[in-house]
Design a protein around this motif. Sequence first.
Motif, PDB file in Angstrom:
ATOM      1  N   LYS A 130      83.777  36.369 120.445  1.00 44.79           N
ATOM      2  CA  LYS A 130      84.385  37.435 119.900  1.00 44.79           C
ATOM      3  C   LYS A 130      84.058  38.421 121.822  1.00 44.79           C
ATOM      4  CE  LYS A 130      83.854  37.176 114.745  1.00 44.79           C
ATOM      5  NZ  LYS A 130      82.821  37.647 114.016  1.00 44.79           N
ATOM      6  N   THR A 133      83.781  43.962 124.676  1.00 43.05           N
ATOM      7  CA  THR A 133      83.657  45.516 124.777  1.00 43.05           C
ATOM      8  C   THR A 133      84.139  46.095 123.106  1.00 43.05           C
ATOM      9  OG1 THR A 133      85.393  44.062 126.491  1.00 43.05           O
ATOM     10  CG2 THR A 133      85.497  47.112 125.610  1.00 43.05           C
ATOM     11  N   GLU A 134      84.942  45.027 121.799  1.00 40.76           N
ATOM     12  CA  GLU A 134      85.383  45.651 120.752  1.00 40.76           C
ATOM     13  C   GLU A 134      83.971  46.690 119.846  1.00 40.76           C
ATOM     14  OE1 GLU A 134      87.238  43.498 118.437  1.00 40.76           O
ATOM     15  OE2 GLU A 134      89.259  43.156 120.336  1.00 40.76           O
ATOM     16  N   TYR A 135      82.621  45.071 120.454  1.00 42.21           N
ATOM     17  CA  TYR A 135      81.559  45.532 120.111  1.00 42.21           C
ATOM     18  C   TYR A 135      80.661  46.905 120.520  1.00 42.21           C
ATOM     19  CZ  TYR A 135      76.552  44.811 118.025  1.00 42.21           C
ATOM     20  OH  TYR A 135      75.534  44.289 117.745  1.00 42.21           O
ATOM     21  N   LYS A 137      82.092  49.375 121.609  1.00 42.27           N
ATOM     22  CA  LYS A 137      83.170  50.628 121.777  1.00 42.27           C
ATOM     23  C   LYS A 137      82.786  51.191 120.534  1.00 42.27           C
ATOM     24  CE  LYS A 137      88.065  52.406 120.589  1.00 42.27           C
ATOM     25  NZ  LYS A 137      88.872  52.397 120.942  1.00 42.27           N
ATOM     26  N   GLU A 138      82.602  50.324 119.001  1.00 39.93           N
ATOM     27  CA  GLU A 138      82.482  50.908 117.767  1.00 39.93           C
ATOM     28  C   GLU A 138      80.889  50.863 117.856  1.00 39.93           C
ATOM     29  OE1 GLU A 138      81.558  48.690 113.241  1.00 39.93           O
ATOM     30  OE2 GLU A 138      82.330  47.420 114.918  1.00 39.93           O
ATOM     31  N   TYR A 154      80.251  53.989 127.982  1.00 37.08           N
ATOM     32  CA  TYR A 154      81.229  52.516 126.916  1.00 37.08           C
ATOM     33  C   TYR A 154      82.095  53.372 127.996  1.00 37.08           C
ATOM     34  CZ  TYR A 154      84.850  51.039 125.100  1.00 37.08           C
ATOM     35  OH  TYR A 154      86.376  50.474 124.796  1.00 37.08           O
ATOM     36  N   ASN A 162      86.953  44.493 131.205  1.00 36.25           N
ATOM     37  CA  ASN A 162      87.764  44.750 130.639  1.00 36.25           C
ATOM     38  C   ASN A 162      88.089  43.512 129.167  1.00 36.25           C
ATOM     39  OD1 ASN A 162      89.938  45.931 128.478  1.00 36.25           O
ATOM     40  ND2 ASN A 162      91.469  44.555 130.039  1.00 36.25           N
ATOM     41  N   ASN A 163      87.648  43.385 128.112  1.00 35.68           N
ATOM     42  CA  ASN A 163      88.205  42.626 126.908  1.00 35.68           C
ATOM     43  C   ASN A 163      86.642  41.445 127.601  1.00 35.68           C
ATOM     44  OD1 ASN A 163      90.005  43.508 125.666  1.00 35.68           O
ATOM     45  ND2 ASN A 163      91.255  42.587 127.154  1.00 35.68           N
TER      46      ASN A 163
END
Length: 408
Positions: A130, A133-135, A137-138, A154, A162-163
């Motif tokens: 997974k 970066t998304e984790y 950000k949250e 962040y 990135n990603n």
Amino acid sequence: MSKKVTVLKKLVKGNKSNLSLNFYPPVFNRKTGKYTRYEKTSYFLYNDFQSEIIYYNDSKGKKQSKVEIIKDKTGNPRKLTLTPAQKHHNKEILEAIELLRAKRFREITKPDIYTEAELKTLELAENKKKIFTEYFKEKAENATSSVGAWKACYGYFVKYYNNVLFSDINKTLIEDFKNRLLDTYQLKSTKHKLRRNSAASYFIRFIQVLEMAYEDNYLSQSFKGRIGWIEEEEVMKNFLTIDECRTLFTTEFSDETLRRYCMFAFLTGLRYSDINNLTWEDVVVRDKISYIYFRMQKTSAFQYHPISEEAVNLMGERTKKSDFVFDRIAYHSLNDNLRKWLLKAEIDKKVTFHNFRTSYAVAQLEAGADIYLISKMLGHKNVTTTEIYAKIVDKRKVSTINNIILGI
């Protein structure tokens, strides 16, 4: 207890019914971490009758809706003729939903084939695929304290990476990010380098989010204690002496709200955010002593803060509990007017509103207050944070050594 898995039909508008599975007793959902009795599917059947949405008001007058079968004049469902394609669809869907029902039944009735440790290892293998970066950000968006530092951290991370997957996180990447923080420019400026102490603060948040990921089973190891911190520079904070504060506060200025804010900050040591959000509900009186009981905006910690009579008088008359004690004012506007006020008072120091907090600490220490008590009043988690103010006082003591000269 016998276990069951059954197929449920839910009537929807038109001539369709959606299909779902019902579990008895409820089963544990690994994704949500909760027990559930239902599993939605994308399967549906065509009905040989029509249905429509009916709107009505319940006993409390609240608007509700339900799906009902459309009936003919005799009270029977209005029949439809299914096409060959629809009949074929229904046949395939009934076979598919039965296969899924049987599969789920086997899953909840067969003995566990994996130990808890093996399941955790399998979950970790999936989690590593997974996007980190998304984790990140949250976690930054949901931070309840030091929100600005989390968002900035962040922002700097996605500036360079990135990603990034969880499987990409290693000591080399962490050290690289630390070095970039030490050599980068501010996010909103191409002229000013990021200050070392800010970089240190952001790197702490980065290690914290990695620790969260480790605890949530996204990383196989903890990096806490394995990566060196960014050492902060010792910065002597600007402040106003009590005499300078008296001079400022007795200098006439058109902004009365600013005067009350500054005096209250000097008398209590509170931050701008805490004064700006202070309501009368936060102000209580115990044994003729006034206290402020509130959650600090920066740290989210609760603070029970006694205040002096002078500070109480600045608050004015009590109104409704939900009312703000002081007229609200933007921080940038407050500092702009403070600079003008200092100029008018002929005080040649570069101070911002936050420096009244420093001035409070220095004045308390010079008056002989215990540093531990001051630490508690300021809401510091560790007394070492307060020690910087003690060093300011020590330097002021040194400046007095030549005040008395015998001249013999």
